[in-house]
Write a protein that holds these residues in place. Sequence first.
Motif, PDB file in Angstrom:
ATOM      1  N   LEU A 119       0.688  -1.225  -0.017  1.00 38.83           N
ATOM      2  CA  LEU A 119      -0.022   0.082  -0.099  1.00 38.83           C
ATOM      3  C   LEU A 119       0.853   1.410   0.021  1.00 38.83           C
ATOM      4  CD1 LEU A 119      -2.637   1.554   0.228  1.00 38.83           C
ATOM      5  CD2 LEU A 119      -2.705   0.833   2.688  1.00 38.83           C
ATOM      6  N   GLY A 120       1.993   1.296   0.973  1.00 38.49           N
ATOM      7  CA  GLY A 120       2.907   2.486   0.727  1.00 38.49           C
ATOM      8  C   GLY A 120       3.547   2.452  -0.585  1.00 38.49           C
ATOM      9  N   ALA A 121       3.849   1.505  -1.317  1.00 38.30           N
ATOM     10  CA  ALA A 121       4.429   1.535  -2.582  1.00 38.30           C
ATOM     11  C   ALA A 121       3.507   2.115  -3.479  1.00 38.30           C
ATOM     12  CB  ALA A 121       5.026   0.192  -2.877  1.00 38.30           C
ATOM     13  N   GLY A 122       2.254   1.680  -3.226  1.00 34.52           N
ATOM     14  CA  GLY A 122       1.055   2.174  -4.374  1.00 34.52           C
ATOM     15  C   GLY A 122       0.802   3.743  -3.982  1.00 34.52           C
ATOM     16  N   ALA A 123       0.943   4.072  -2.816  1.00 36.63           N
ATOM     17  CA  ALA A 123       0.614   5.466  -2.709  1.00 36.63           C
ATOM     18  C   ALA A 123       1.910   6.278  -3.356  1.00 36.63           C
ATOM     19  CB  ALA A 123       0.499   5.743  -1.014  1.00 36.63           C
ATOM     20  N   ALA A 124       2.889   5.957  -3.061  1.00 33.92           N
ATOM     21  CA  ALA A 124       4.321   6.409  -3.806  1.00 33.92           C
ATOM     22  C   ALA A 124       3.984   6.356  -5.097  1.00 33.92           C
ATOM     23  CB  ALA A 124       5.709   5.640  -3.504  1.00 33.92           C
ATOM     24  N   ALA A 125       3.510   5.396  -5.970  1.00 32.43           N
ATOM     25  CA  ALA A 125       3.353   5.339  -7.416  1.00 32.43           C
ATOM     26  C   ALA A 125       2.374   6.445  -7.684  1.00 32.43           C
ATOM     27  CB  ALA A 125       3.017   4.019  -7.796  1.00 32.43           C
ATOM     28  N   ALA A 126       1.330   6.486  -6.847  1.00 36.47           N
ATOM     29  CA  ALA A 126       0.134   7.425  -7.149  1.00 36.47           C
ATOM     30  C   ALA A 126       0.782   8.834  -7.125  1.00 36.47           C
ATOM     31  CB  ALA A 126      -0.949   7.261  -6.133  1.00 36.47           C
ATOM     32  N   LEU A 127       1.361   9.081  -6.150  1.00 35.52           N
ATOM     33  CA  LEU A 127       2.234  10.716  -6.178  1.00 35.52           C
ATOM     34  C   LEU A 127       2.967  10.669  -7.322  1.00 35.52           C
ATOM     35  CD1 LEU A 127       2.354  12.961  -4.218  1.00 35.52           C
ATOM     36  CD2 LEU A 127       4.590  11.966  -3.146  1.00 35.52           C
ATOM     37  N   GLU A 128       3.731   9.940  -7.726  1.00 36.19           N
ATOM     38  CA  GLU A 128       4.685   9.850  -8.974  1.00 36.19           C
ATOM     39  C   GLU A 128       3.505  10.139 -10.213  1.00 36.19           C
ATOM     40  OE1 GLU A 128       7.708  10.065  -8.988  1.00 36.19           O
ATOM     41  OE2 GLU A 128       7.808  10.400 -11.113  1.00 36.19           O
ATOM     42  N   ALA A 144      -3.689   2.862  -8.246  1.00 36.82           N
ATOM     43  CA  ALA A 144      -2.379   2.367  -7.746  1.00 36.82           C
ATOM     44  C   ALA A 144      -2.718   2.091  -6.161  1.00 36.82           C
ATOM     45  CB  ALA A 144      -1.565   3.562  -8.045  1.00 36.82           C
ATOM     46  N   ILE A 145      -3.758   2.872  -5.732  1.00 45.17           N
ATOM     47  CA  ILE A 145      -3.946   2.509  -4.384  1.00 45.17           C
ATOM     48  C   ILE A 145      -5.072   1.612  -3.997  1.00 45.17           C
ATOM     49  CG2 ILE A 145      -4.705   3.848  -2.324  1.00 45.17           C
ATOM     50  CD1 ILE A 145      -3.224   6.348  -3.249  1.00 45.17           C
ATOM     51  N   GLY A 146      -6.335   1.857  -4.446  1.00 46.48           N
ATOM     52  CA  GLY A 146      -7.414   0.980  -4.232  1.00 46.48           C
ATOM     53  C   GLY A 146      -7.152  -0.498  -4.012  1.00 46.48           C
ATOM     54  N   PRO A 147      -6.721  -1.191  -5.079  1.00 54.13           N
ATOM     55  CA  PRO A 147      -6.629  -2.614  -5.231  1.00 54.13           C
ATOM     56  C   PRO A 147      -5.577  -3.037  -3.850  1.00 54.13           C
ATOM     57  CG  PRO A 147      -6.232  -1.816  -7.246  1.00 54.13           C
ATOM     58  CD  PRO A 147      -6.318  -0.448  -6.293  1.00 54.13           C
ATOM     59  N   LYS A 148      -4.789  -2.207  -3.302  1.00 54.18           N
ATOM     60  CA  LYS A 148      -3.961  -2.753  -2.145  1.00 54.18           C
ATOM     61  C   LYS A 148      -4.726  -2.732  -0.936  1.00 54.18           C
ATOM     62  CE  LYS A 148      -0.522  -1.701  -4.925  1.00 54.18           C
ATOM     63  NZ  LYS A 148       0.390  -2.774  -5.765  1.00 54.18           N
ATOM     64  N   CYS A 149      -5.803  -1.899  -0.920  1.00 56.03           N
ATOM     65  CA  CYS A 149      -6.729  -1.953   0.206  1.00 56.03           C
ATOM     66  C   CYS A 149      -7.485  -3.370   0.234  1.00 56.03           C
ATOM     67  CB  CYS A 149      -7.896  -0.794   0.194  1.00 56.03           C
ATOM     68  SG  CYS A 149      -6.999   0.816   0.222  1.00 56.03           S
ATOM     69  N   GLY A 150      -7.895  -3.510  -0.990  1.00 55.51           N
ATOM     70  CA  GLY A 150      -8.735  -4.790  -1.258  1.00 55.51           C
ATOM     71  C   GLY A 150      -8.079  -6.059  -0.864  1.00 55.51           C
ATOM     72  N   ALA A 151      -6.639  -6.125  -1.568  1.00 60.12           N
ATOM     73  CA  ALA A 151      -5.709  -7.227  -1.357  1.00 60.12           C
ATOM     74  C   ALA A 151      -5.696  -7.757   0.243  1.00 60.12           C
ATOM     75  CB  ALA A 151      -4.290  -7.052  -2.023  1.00 60.12           C
ATOM     76  N   CYS A 152      -5.548  -6.565   0.916  1.00 60.21           N
ATOM     77  CA  CYS A 152      -5.440  -7.175   2.329  1.00 60.21           C
ATOM     78  C   CYS A 152      -6.645  -7.497   3.048  1.00 60.21           C
ATOM     79  CB  CYS A 152      -4.500  -5.919   3.073  1.00 60.21           C
ATOM     80  SG  CYS A 152      -4.128  -6.513   4.636  1.00 60.21           S
ATOM     81  N   HIS A 153      -7.499  -6.703   2.640  1.00 58.91           N
ATOM     82  CA  HIS A 153      -8.906  -6.919   3.230  1.00 58.91           C
ATOM     83  C   HIS A 153      -9.357  -8.434   2.684  1.00 58.91           C
ATOM     84  CE1 HIS A 153     -10.175  -2.316   3.625  1.00 58.91           C
ATOM     85  NE2 HIS A 153      -9.183  -2.677   4.618  1.00 58.91           N
ATOM     86  N   ASP A 154      -9.239  -8.776   1.729  1.00 58.18           N
ATOM     87  CA  ASP A 154      -9.560  -9.853   0.918  1.00 58.18           C
ATOM     88  C   ASP A 154      -9.085 -11.208   1.916  1.00 58.18           C
ATOM     89  OD1 ASP A 154     -10.990  -9.084  -0.862  1.00 58.18           O
ATOM     90  OD2 ASP A 154      -9.578  -9.456  -2.626  1.00 58.18           O
ATOM     91  N   ARG A 155      -7.826 -10.961   2.169  1.00 58.41           N
ATOM     92  CA  ARG A 155      -7.017 -12.120   3.173  1.00 58.41           C
ATOM     93  C   ARG A 155      -7.243 -11.979   4.612  1.00 58.41           C
ATOM     94  NH1 ARG A 155      -0.863 -14.114   2.465  1.00 58.41           N
ATOM     95  NH2 ARG A 155      -1.111 -15.622   4.381  1.00 58.41           N
TER      96      ARG A 155
END
Length: 159
Positions: A119-128, A144-155
């Motif tokens: 998620l941190g990397a996704g946020a960095a990518a989003a900033l870029e 770049a961010i949303g799916p990272k939330c979902g990936a953790c929630h799913d599991r």
Amino acid sequence: MKKILLTGAFVLSSLMSLTAVAAAAPTPEEEALANITRRQAVFKLLSFANGPLGAMARTAPYDAAAAKTAVERVAMLASMIPEVTAADTSGPASAGIKTRASNTIWTSKADFDKLAADLGAGAAAALEILNTKGEAGVKDAVAAIGPKCGACHDRFRMD
Ligand code: HEC
């Protein structure tokens, strides 16, 4: 008279510090509640921080500064996830406390922390993306961010 008052004040302040010492030793139940409340607060804030960017991807007008603030806040909060989930709250002290955290977090903590780092990397990518594309990049930044939330929630988050 002055002396008596001073002595009284001294005794009172000693009693107060004794109370403070007693309050500093929480029960396991109080500790579990504090840990669960703290981590849920971080997730609530993640949602609050991410909200404006999501709104811009839908109907809200683009605001460059607000978009950047959103992803910077998400990155900062993501960096706190491993720490606020460090305490294993899967034990009996947490019984009766409302939580959706899966107990498997603490049998797979490295995987969980990796998803927080993602998620941190996704946020960095989003900033870029926002820095290079501006308004045209809002949807990609959200993606770049949303799916990272979902990936953790799913599991690791229960229904
Ligand atoms: C590394 C794992 C992980 C990531 C990444 C993650 N979450 Fe969560 N989230 C959880 C877990 C676990 C819970 C359940 C916490 C609990 O109930 O104790 C949760 C709970 C929540 C809640 C409910 C909080 C409450 O108790 O009211 C919200 C809202 C939320 N997450 C939003 C998000 C958003 C938005 C993102 C991405 C920007 C995100 N989460 C990323 C694991 C994650």
